[in-house]
Design an enzyme around this catalytic site. Sequence first.
Site, PDB file in Angstrom:
ATOM      1  N   GLU A  79       0.816  -1.220   0.000  1.00 20.77           N
ATOM      2  CA  GLU A  79       0.000   0.000   0.000  1.00 20.77           C
ATOM      3  C   GLU A  79       0.853   1.276   0.000  1.00 20.77           C
ATOM      4  OE1 GLU A  79      -2.890  -0.387   3.151  1.00 20.77           O
ATOM      5  OE2 GLU A  79      -4.002  -1.918   2.060  1.00 20.77           O
ATOM      6  N   GLU A 131      -4.870  -8.325  -0.953  1.00 18.38           N
ATOM      7  CA  GLU A 131      -5.709  -8.301   0.242  1.00 18.38           C
ATOM      8  C   GLU A 131      -7.135  -8.072  -0.219  1.00 18.38           C
ATOM      9  OE1 GLU A 131      -4.581  -5.339   3.072  1.00 18.38           O
ATOM     10  OE2 GLU A 131      -2.460  -5.930   3.075  1.00 18.38           O
TER      11      GLU A 131
END
Length: 700
Positions: A312, A432
């Site tokens: 991220e 994810e």
Amino acid sequence: MSSKNRRRTPWRAGMIAGAVTALMMAGTMVTGSAQAAAGCRVAYEVSSQWPGGFTANVNVTNLGDPINGWKLAWTFPSGQRVTQAWNATVTASGSQVTATNMSYNAAIGTNAAVSFGFNGSWTGSNTAPTSFALNDVACTGSVGPSPTPSLSPTASPTTSPSVTPTATPPAGDRMEMVAAMQPGWNLGNTLDAIPDETAWGNPLTTREMLRHIRSQGYRSIRLPITWSSHHGPAPDYTIDPTWLNRVREIVDWSLAEDLYVMINLHHDSWQWINSYPTDRANVMGRYKALWSQLATAFRDHSAKLVFESINEPQFAGTSGDAESDQVLHELNLEFVRLVRQSGGNNATRLLVLPTLHTSGEQARMDALLATFDELDDPNLVATIHFYGWWPFSVNIAGGTRYDSNVEQDIIGSFDRAYHTFVSRGIPVIIGEWALLSYDYTRPGIIQRGELLKFFEAVGHHARIRQLTTMLWDAGSFLHRPELRWRDQGIYELMKASLTTRSATASTDQIYVPRTGGITSRSLTLNLNGTSFQSLWHGGTRLTNGTDYTVSGSTLTLTRTAVTRLVGNRATGVNATIEARFSSGVPWQISIISYDPPTQAAANGTTSGLTIPTQFRGDQLATMEAEYADGSPAGPANWTTYKEFWSSFRPDYGANTIFLTPEFFAEVNDGAVTLTFHFWSGTQITYRLTKSGSAITGSPA
């Protein structure tokens, strides 16, 4: 994920699918010569059974010469039927069944095994078959000459997800390798926890846990790892050998359990990598030092070990996302360069590159595609994350249901990933996925039936677009100390979504008032390409026409059936019925008796207000807050519907609803009207008055 903003708290939840065992490398060819040795052994196991249905796993060991292309035949002794299968194509003629290899598991070496599984139906008894034949050779557990060879059916290409073969697909075939990683699971809030493995409440990782994950059908594991607390100072940034050895131990255990493994730099993304735009030399030096050490440490590890550059990625000090895309481009280029130059298996190892924020927005994907074009490396993989339509994912702005907004968000995100990358031969890992507020420690934020619809849809839409998914699980899906699923039904639905669709319905709850007359009740079936088969209550099959009717996609329970199912009409769930379909998992429907909830007056402060609430069999869906002029009160002042748990929290055991300090921190002095919405359809109006830090409240 990042703990710096609410979207990426370390306490988010994260699910799983496909209970099957080891598979072999792809290839469909002619069976061995007529003079070759032939023989086989079959282990048939019913892993779970329920009234009228069961799940079976079949493990086939080839005792003869290697074969390429197989079919396994047997006869059900009790007339059972296969309703859905995975890792094999299953056909039947009466009780005679034939399972044929898929494209990715056709080859079985000597003493090697292949496995597949299926869901089936039964009536009367479920006696296991005892006689099997592999490519027309009886599986007796011994070896003899093979029969005249025949061509095994060629399996056509499929968009269903592949699973990890015991032999790694050929180097350079990144699409096959990433397909073989489906499905994947995250060991969340563990090696990424700050400062160490157990700091965020999870137990130490054991090999038994990893073996369990593999046994449950996972083919890959993502190991989020935070390194910032585990290395020395500049300029060497030497990784703590104890920490590196622990990471290596878990990697090696995972590989030994035949899992693909992905490691990364995780919370480092927001702890120090995010300052790269204003501190290029120091951040790049640290980044290169860490990845150089990791590349060296794992240089000779199996090709099933995969490196992910950054989790991220996010950056401070840029003019916006476009500049941040360029900054990420620089780091990704350096990552690929230094890993490739480290030699060994790193020369061709799969390397995973994220979009900015691991976002599924088109502009972010386009920027990453430009990086792929510049690198022109055949062993690169793209990754994004997916947590769904935000109002639904956290239950805010009235996002209580799986609706068209949620559906279109899935379709749009996955379509963009497919058209940007997969259609060009670049595989995509959804590194994810889950729902942001699904967390066993915060029950009720997302109603279970609505959550099941989301999980089913994600599995389907990822599968048909050839996207590999890795469930985020920080402890909310697998109860790690006992190695069991916290909700077996969620696991079963996710498992089924890897190979087929499951039907759902407009609701999984039918609320019946505790007093007064009882009427028939209807709900809408979301068939998802299946057909309705039957309705069951426990081991009893309900009667069409007497207990229920089905007209198109409308299922109606008759007044007689509802009366019988609610029994003495005690508040709460009185019965659970199960709708069964031609494929997928059944849809369970709770029959609930309730009285309208009631509330009482309360006094408190801006530190929190506890409202006495008699739920009386009902459950809270959401809460609205408005000032006297009708404008939204409290946080998220663009909507009257407040965020579940952040602003309000029901406690069904204590019969209370707690209004949080975070809610009152953004409420003005004066009158506020609350409207509590319950799943039965009941609404209660409650009046608050805030004066400084004092809060008073009473039913309207």
